[in-house]
Design a protein around this motif. Structure first.
Motif, PDB file in Angstrom:
ATOM      1  N   SER A  25       8.517  53.203  58.091  1.00 46.60           N
ATOM      2  CA  SER A  25       9.494  52.144  58.252  1.00 46.60           C
ATOM      3  C   SER A  25       8.905  50.739  58.263  1.00 46.60           C
ATOM      4  O   SER A  25       9.356  49.857  58.991  1.00 46.60           O
ATOM      5  N   PHE A  26       7.918  50.485  57.419  1.00 51.61           N
ATOM      6  CA  PHE A  26       7.405  49.132  57.174  1.00 51.61           C
ATOM      7  C   PHE A  26       7.020  49.013  55.706  1.00 51.61           C
ATOM      8  O   PHE A  26       6.340  49.896  55.183  1.00 51.61           O
ATOM      9  N   PRO A  27       7.400  47.904  55.027  1.00 47.92           N
ATOM     10  CA  PRO A  27       8.308  46.854  55.505  1.00 47.92           C
ATOM     11  C   PRO A  27       9.778  47.232  55.360  1.00 47.92           C
ATOM     12  O   PRO A  27      10.633  46.585  55.948  1.00 47.92           O
ATOM     13  N   SER A  28      10.076  48.275  54.548  1.00 49.97           N
ATOM     14  CA  SER A  28      11.444  48.796  54.526  1.00 49.97           C
ATOM     15  C   SER A  28      11.690  49.586  55.804  1.00 49.97           C
ATOM     16  O   SER A  28      10.781  50.206  56.345  1.00 49.97           O
ATOM     17  N   TRP A  29      12.884  49.569  56.303  1.00 49.70           N
ATOM     18  CA  TRP A  29      13.167  50.283  57.551  1.00 49.70           C
ATOM     19  C   TRP A  29      13.234  51.789  57.374  1.00 49.70           C
ATOM     20  O   TRP A  29      13.037  52.548  58.322  1.00 49.70           O
ATOM     21  N   LEU A  30      13.539  52.228  56.170  1.00 51.50           N
ATOM     22  CA  LEU A  30      13.645  53.654  55.885  1.00 51.50           C
ATOM     23  C   LEU A  30      12.734  53.984  54.716  1.00 51.50           C
ATOM     24  O   LEU A  30      12.514  53.148  53.855  1.00 51.50           O
ATOM     25  N   PRO A  31      12.213  55.225  54.655  1.00 56.98           N
ATOM     26  CA  PRO A  31      12.362  56.337  55.583  1.00 56.98           C
ATOM     27  C   PRO A  31      11.542  56.154  56.862  1.00 56.98           C
ATOM     28  O   PRO A  31      10.811  55.174  57.000  1.00 56.98           O
ATOM     29  N   TYR A  32      11.619  57.175  57.747  1.00 58.01           N
ATOM     30  CA  TYR A  32      11.046  57.044  59.071  1.00 58.01           C
ATOM     31  C   TYR A  32      10.703  58.439  59.585  1.00 58.01           C
ATOM     32  O   TYR A  32      11.590  59.259  59.787  1.00 58.01           O
ATOM     33  N   TYR A  33       9.413  58.726  59.760  1.00 54.29           N
ATOM     34  CA  TYR A  33       8.954  60.014  60.251  1.00 54.29           C
ATOM     35  C   TYR A  33       7.944  59.790  61.376  1.00 54.29           C
ATOM     36  O   TYR A  33       7.126  58.869  61.299  1.00 54.29           O
ATOM     37  N   PRO A  34       7.958  60.618  62.426  1.00 55.24           N
ATOM     38  CA  PRO A  34       6.950  60.484  63.489  1.00 55.24           C
ATOM     39  C   PRO A  34       5.543  60.655  62.927  1.00 55.24           C
ATOM     40  O   PRO A  34       5.325  61.409  61.976  1.00 55.24           O
ATOM     41  N   LEU A  35       4.581  59.974  63.516  1.00 54.08           N
ATOM     42  CA  LEU A  35       3.204  60.022  63.033  1.00 54.08           C
ATOM     43  C   LEU A  35       2.656  61.443  63.050  1.00 54.08           C
ATOM     44  O   LEU A  35       1.946  61.851  62.125  1.00 54.08           O
ATOM     45  N   GLU A  36       2.985  62.218  64.086  1.00 55.33           N
ATOM     46  CA  GLU A  36       2.495  63.593  64.148  1.00 55.33           C
ATOM     47  C   GLU A  36       2.983  64.406  62.944  1.00 55.33           C
ATOM     48  O   GLU A  36       2.239  65.221  62.398  1.00 55.33           O
ATOM     49  N   GLU A  37       4.225  64.183  62.552  1.00 53.51           N
ATOM     50  CA  GLU A  37       4.785  64.885  61.391  1.00 53.51           C
ATOM     51  C   GLU A  37       4.065  64.484  60.111  1.00 53.51           C
ATOM     52  O   GLU A  37       3.779  65.322  59.248  1.00 53.51           O
ATOM     53  N   VAL A  38       3.757  63.199  59.997  1.00 52.74           N
ATOM     54  CA  VAL A  38       3.059  62.706  58.811  1.00 52.74           C
ATOM     55  C   VAL A  38       1.670  63.335  58.717  1.00 52.74           C
ATOM     56  O   VAL A  38       1.232  63.770  57.644  1.00 52.74           O
TER      57      VAL A  38
END
Length: 279
Positions: A13-26
């Motif tokens: 979610s940077f610089p676009s707000w989406l998409p968005y995943y938790p760091l652990e998932e990434v």
């Protein structure tokens, strides 16, 4: 080379707000795809230092280790409310930026990350380039001395598509030289070289023994092989100079339309084939 890395922006979610995943998932996904490392952008929700307790930092480090994933580099999130512009005409902003970089350095140390990227900043109407250069230089000198105590190397990145202070390979080399600290090197992004209508492999030869990190991106932040960049020549040049760092994908983060897994999988599949061809 140390291996292939993937920048977390497109998942975070940077610089676009989406998409968005938790760091652990990434971390889990990149490890499963075969990546050697992750490059972490220091923005919320992944890695804004003030939002991460010591306990949470240890949890993330444990998750990285269980997934056999190193942290190749870390970088700040410029722009937005605080700016984080080291060459700002505002003294308060410059001071905040130095403080933030030191927070990033401590986080990098906690996650056993050896490299932090210095984004030299941008200047605008009424500001002199010389003053902006000196402001950023002073900030990096301060931060580099702090980084040296932590065993971390800074790399200066030319950012022609986003900034107007450090735009070329020569800009980055001169800036790093003027800092005068042994733990300050340089890096480049194929996307920014392309923006200047320059040949990315020329950056490899120009930076040579000072080259410590590389961002890989094709046209429009596409995965390598999806645009016009000649990555065969880039990889060949890196082999010729005996490059010891990571190839870090910095792709897809400019639009919410991006499917992060497609960007990550397409990038590593292409690079593995090309690396095998030149070896």
């Amino acid at each position: 080379m140390k291996g292939i890395s993937f920048n977390s922006w497109v998942y975070g979610s940077f610089p676009s707000w989406l998409p968005y995943y938790p760091l652990e998932e990434v971390i889990t996904r990149l490890s499963a795809m075969g990546y050697d490392a992750i490059e972490i952008g220091c923005a919320s929700p992944h890695a804004w230092p003030e939002y991460l307790s010591n306990e949470k930092r240890k949890e993330i480090l444990g998750h990285l280790q269980r997934n056999n994933l190193a942290v190749s580099a870390m970088l700040p999130a410029p722009g937005g409310g605080p700016g984080i512009n080291p060459c700002s005409p505002l003294k308060e902003e410059r001071e905040f930026t130095v403080k933030h970089y030191k927070d990033v350095l401590r986080l990098a140390h906690d996650w056993e990350c050896p490299t932090v990227i210095w984004l030299a900043g941008w200047f605008g109407f009424g500001a002199a380039q010389k003053d902006a250069w000196n402001y950023s230089l002073e900030g990096l000198q301060d931060c580099a001395r702090y980084a040296k105590e932590l065993g971390i190397t800074f790399v200066v990145e030319p950012q022609a598509a986003d900034s107007n202070l450090i735009e070329s390979a020569d800009d980055a080399l001169l800036f790093a030289e003027e800092v005068g600290e042994s733990n300050v090197k340089v890096m480049f992004d194929t996307f920014h070289a392309l923006y200047r209508s320059e040949v990315p492999s020329d950056y490899v030869y120009r930076m040579a023994d000072k080259l410590h990190h590389v961002h890989i991106s094709d046209d429009d932040r596409l995965p390598p092989g999806q645009g016009s960049v000649n990555f065969e020549s880039v990889l060949k040049a890196l082999k010729e100079i005996d490059y010891k760092g990571y190839l870090s994908m910095e792709v897809g983060f400019h639009t919410r339309k991006a499917d992060p897994d497609w960007y990550a999988k397409t990038s590593i599949d292409y690079l593995k084939v090309k690396l095998n061809e030149i070896n």
